[in-house]
Enzyme design. Structure first.
Site, PDB file in Angstrom:
ATOM      1  N   TRP A 125      10.297   0.121   7.030  1.00 41.77           N
ATOM      2  CA  TRP A 125       9.410   1.036   6.320  1.00 41.77           C
ATOM      3  C   TRP A 125      10.258   2.045   5.562  1.00 41.77           C
ATOM      4  CZ3 TRP A 125       4.646  -0.517   5.862  1.00 41.77           C
ATOM      5  CH2 TRP A 125       3.685   0.330   5.304  1.00 41.77           C
ATOM      6  N   ASP A 188       9.239   9.698  -0.572  1.00 45.77           N
ATOM      7  CA  ASP A 188       8.208  10.535  -1.180  1.00 45.77           C
ATOM      8  C   ASP A 188       6.849  10.331  -0.527  1.00 45.77           C
ATOM      9  OD1 ASP A 188       7.890   7.934  -2.152  1.00 45.77           O
ATOM     10  OD2 ASP A 188       7.134   8.608  -4.088  1.00 45.77           O
ATOM     11  N   GLU A 191       5.806   6.767  -0.247  1.00 44.84           N
ATOM     12  CA  GLU A 191       6.651   5.923   0.616  1.00 44.84           C
ATOM     13  C   GLU A 191       7.406   4.844  -0.168  1.00 44.84           C
ATOM     14  OE1 GLU A 191       4.311   6.070   4.754  1.00 44.84           O
ATOM     15  OE2 GLU A 191       3.402   4.662   3.340  1.00 44.84           O
ATOM     16  N   GLU A 192       7.758   5.166  -1.395  1.00 45.07           N
ATOM     17  CA  GLU A 192       8.339   4.140  -2.269  1.00 45.07           C
ATOM     18  C   GLU A 192       9.772   4.424  -2.699  1.00 45.07           C
ATOM     19  OE1 GLU A 192       4.141   2.764  -4.414  1.00 45.07           O
ATOM     20  OE2 GLU A 192       5.498   4.140  -5.441  1.00 45.07           O
ATOM     21  N   GLU A 418      -9.959   4.396  -1.412  1.00 45.72           N
ATOM     22  CA  GLU A 418      -8.694   4.942  -1.861  1.00 45.72           C
ATOM     23  C   GLU A 418      -8.638   5.077  -3.383  1.00 45.72           C
ATOM     24  OE1 GLU A 418      -4.346   3.713  -0.428  1.00 45.72           O
ATOM     25  OE2 GLU A 418      -5.222   2.213  -1.779  1.00 45.72           O
TER      26      GLU A 418
END
Length: 447
Positions: A125, A188, A191-192, A418
């Site tokens: 992750w 960030d 999550e990238e 979302e």
């Protein structure tokens, strides 16, 4: 009393009743995602969705932002039964957060998410994510201060903050982590990408500032001085995101060349303090906000319908469509609601000041509000002037338009996912995203 006044009052109370009903529905949806029956108490699931996509985890960031809203509801609630429910929810979250801190993870307290039974997530992750501990500290410090105001000193010392080193209390652990890791790169909001992020640094600074005040209040004077010193040291790093035109969301990254990311504005909403450091009406924040808005107005087909406000996405280079990462990004509900709240906060700040400062840097924000033909030259505008009143009315129109956009795309029964598809506007991505509901409630409470 004239008939016109009576009608106006009736419409006001009808609008108030509708707002309260909407908030009640949103709160119920939010609370459904806190401590579901198949989870440990204190868990905040990002979404009930367990497949395509699977968001059935406890993300530290999401949970902190959601519980910050619960904290606001707790402070506002007058009904003693409901107030106790909110308090118990915050207590459960505090205990679960403490257990997260004690679980061995791959990134220490920078671990982004946990299984709903409290186990560490050990698969690959984007880690560490160092905004999580800062945001959690901010939320729990607010809760601790409320408890202290109510005389519950021992509860705070036993569960939330004590001065022992190594740290054993939940807030102290987060503050110590932030104070020793803020100068390091991390992932960030999305999550990238790994680098240095404006929103992360702003959250870390606010955690240090608030932590210093709490430590001083609890007579942990050396810690208070340490946290304050770190908060001051962060300011140069935060300032380095300004490139002369916009606040670049991230530094030391190899993609996202535009530098534009709604995380910048969300970061201001989540972490702007009371000392005017990158506050809502800061000229750099205003200038960045309008550039973000402009780029999304251009790239999303649904924004061609000007009956509604601009649908806001994450960043223009986005390739995540709610399921695939090699597609085209969409507007997000939480981003669009974030803009509704941001414009609300801008308006409130102008009203508090009684005047509006227009600078060369912030001028594009006002041109976007009023149009090229309206006078927006560099000046101090009195709210009593025609120009000042025009700006306030234009902000009201923008705020209303953002809400209309959200209402147009959410389901008939009020559910919010979302994302909204950039071409046709239909909802997609994780259903009933908890952060979406939190953003809506937060925006409405700011009105």
């Amino acid at each position: 009393m004239t008939r016109r006044i009576i009608i106006a009052i009736s419409f006001f109370f009808m609008a108030q009743a509708q707002t309260f009903a909407k908030i009640d529905y949103l709160i119920n949806k939010l609370m459904d995602n806190i401590s579901p029956s198949d989870t440990v108490r204190g868990v905040v699931v990002a979404s009930p969705s367990k497949h395509n996509p699977n968001y059935y985890y406890h993300w530290v960031r999401d949970a902190a932002l959601v519980m910050d809203v619960v904290n606001s509801l707790y402070n506002r609630e007058q009904d003693p039964i409901k107030k106790e429910i909110y308090k118990n929810t915050l207590m459960d979250f505090t205990r679960f957060s403490k257990s997260n801190q004690e679980v061995e993870t791959l990134a220490g307290l920078g671990e982004p998410k946990y299984y709903v039974d409290g186990r560490a997530y050990l698969e690959p992750w984007g880690r560490p994510q160092n905004d999580g501990p800062a945001l959690r500290a901010i939320t729990l410090i607010k809760f601790a201060n409320t408890l202290l105001d109510n005389g519950e000193v021992e509860l705070v010392k036993s569960l939330l903050y004590n001065s022992s080193i190594p740290a054993t209390s939940v807030i102290k652990r987060d503050l110590e982590y932030v104070s020793h890791h803020w100068s390091e790169d991390s992932f960030d909001y999305w999550e990238e990408v790994r680098g240095y992020h404006f929103h992360t640094s702003l959250a870390q600074r606010r955690a240090m500032k608030m932590g210093a005040k709490l430590a001083y209040r609890l007579e942990d004077y050396r810690a208070a001085a340490w946290y304050f010193t770190n908060a001051k040291a962060m300011e140069q790093m935060i300032d380095s995101h300004w490139d002369g035109n916009i606040i670049r969301a991230s530094r030391n990254i190899s993609n996202k060349p535009s530098g534009l990311d709604v995380a910048t504005i969300l970061g201001v909403l989540h972490s702007s303090g009371d000392d005017n450091f990158y506050n809502y009406t800061n000229e750099r924040v205003l200038a960045t906000s309008v550039e973000i808005k402009k780029v999304f107005k251009e790239i999303y087909t649904i924004n061609s319908n000007e009956k509604y406000g601009v649908a806001i996405g994450r960043y223009p280079e986005d390739t995540y469509d709610g399921l695939r990462t090699d597609s085209l990004g969409n507007p997000w509900f939480l981003a669009t609601l974030g803009y509704a709240q941001y414009y609300t906060e801008v308006k409130k700040e102008f009203l508090r000041k009684g005047s509006i400062e227009i600078t060369e840097v912030s001028e594009p924000f006002f041109i976007d509000l009023l149009g090229e033909n309206v006078s927006t030259q560099v000046s101090t505008v009195s709210l009593a002037s025609d120009n000042g009143q025009s700006i306030i009315k234009a902000l009201d129109r923008e705020i209303s338009a953002f809400y209309k956009r959200v209402e147009h795309h959410r389901s008939r029964n009020g559910n919010i996912s979302e994302q909204m598809n950039r071409e046709n506007g239909y909802m997609q991505g994780a259903r009933d995203l908890t952060w979406s509901y939190a953003s809506y409630i937060s925006a409405l409470l700011a009105k």
